[in-house]
Design an enzyme around this catalytic site. Structure first.
Site, PDB file in Angstrom:
ATOM      1  N   THR A  56       0.829  -1.194   0.000  1.00 43.41           N
ATOM      2  CA  THR A  56       0.000   0.000   0.000  1.00 43.41           C
ATOM      3  C   THR A  56       0.865   1.246   0.000  1.00 43.41           C
ATOM      4  OG1 THR A  56      -2.035   0.914   0.948  1.00 43.41           O
ATOM      5  CG2 THR A  56      -0.269   0.377   2.493  1.00 43.41           C
ATOM      6  N   CYS A  61      -2.942   8.670   5.432  1.00 41.87           N
ATOM      7  CA  CYS A  61      -3.605   7.414   5.780  1.00 41.87           C
ATOM      8  C   CYS A  61      -2.738   6.570   6.709  1.00 41.87           C
ATOM      9  CB  CYS A  61      -3.916   6.603   4.532  1.00 41.87           C
ATOM     10  SG  CYS A  61      -5.082   7.374   3.398  1.00 41.87           S
ATOM     11  N   HIS A  78      -6.326  -0.037   5.255  1.00 40.80           N
ATOM     12  CA  HIS A  78      -5.866   1.280   4.792  1.00 40.80           C
ATOM     13  C   HIS A  78      -7.030   2.233   4.967  1.00 40.80           C
ATOM     14  CE1 HIS A  78      -3.738   3.724   1.368  1.00 40.80           C
ATOM     15  NE2 HIS A  78      -4.435   4.526   2.172  1.00 40.80           N
TER      16      HIS A  78
END
Length: 214
Positions: A56, A61, A78
């Site tokens: 990711t 985030c 996420h």
């Protein structure tokens, strides 16, 4: 430079994941790591017992990587918002960070992990959106994920949180390895623009019942 399991530092795109990760659109073969990989996008999570690499890209985030080391079952989520405070009025906070955590943990348990064996590594929360009208989302995400895991009594073995840089995370749930690359500051604007688009999207989503599946 890649950092292997960094020590702890200071502080509907949403859709339900199919049980068969082999059908996920983000699945690909990574030649560099000689491994099958699955991309985890904002608002998603993957829970798996497969020998895969979860990947990711994080700005503000946060991703929590959680596994049961005895079974090798683990996953990655996420999320951009820790709660509904930055969303449209009337939204339930469980639709965001806490829901992303709860859903992934429940899926790990469903697949055979044991709650008392779970351990975590957490990443992200850079001040990519700092100074905007949304507030310091990254800082709030860092505080949220650490507090959530403490409340759930899930030990945090490693973390790389905060600062002002975006990160790319590669996580191997089978053996627990986590590789983190802090991306150049020149990548910050592109990551920020992507997160702003996603944040505006979920702020505009209508409330659909009491829950919304990631």
């Amino acid at each position: 430079m890649w950092a292997n399991d960094l020590p702890t530092r200071a502080l509907k795109r949403s859709r339900q994941r199919k049980d068969d990760d082999s059908e996920h659109a983000g699945r690909y073969y990574d030649n560099r790591f000689d491994a099958m990989a699955v991309k985890v996008a904002p608002g998603e999570f993957v829970a798996t017992g497969e020998d895969v690499m979860l990947v990711t890209l994080l700005g503000s985030c946060v991703s929590a990587c959680i596994r049961d080391p005895r079974s090798g079952i683990g996953g990655m989520n996420h999320f951009l918002l820790p709660d509904a405070g930055l969303s449209a009025p009337g939204n339930d906070s469980a639709r965001y960070g806490s829901y992303a955590m709860e859903m992934m943990i429940n899926e790990l348990l469903k697949r055979g992990a044991r709650r008392e064996h779970l351990e975590a590594k957490v990443f992200g929360g850079g001040a990519v959106l700092a100074g905007m009208k949304f507030g310091n989302v990254g800082e709030r995400n860092c505080e949220f994920v650490l507090r959530y895991l403490q409340d759930e009594r899930i030990p945090v073995l490693a973390a790389d949180l905060g600062d002002i840089v975006p990160r790319r995370v590669h996580y191997f749930p089978r053996d627990g390895r986590a590789l983190v690359r802090r991306l150049p500051i020149t990548d910050r604007e592109a990551v920020r623009d992507e997160e702003v688009r996603y944040l505006k999207q979920i702020r505009q989503q209508p409330k659909a019942g009491s829950v919304e599946l990631f």
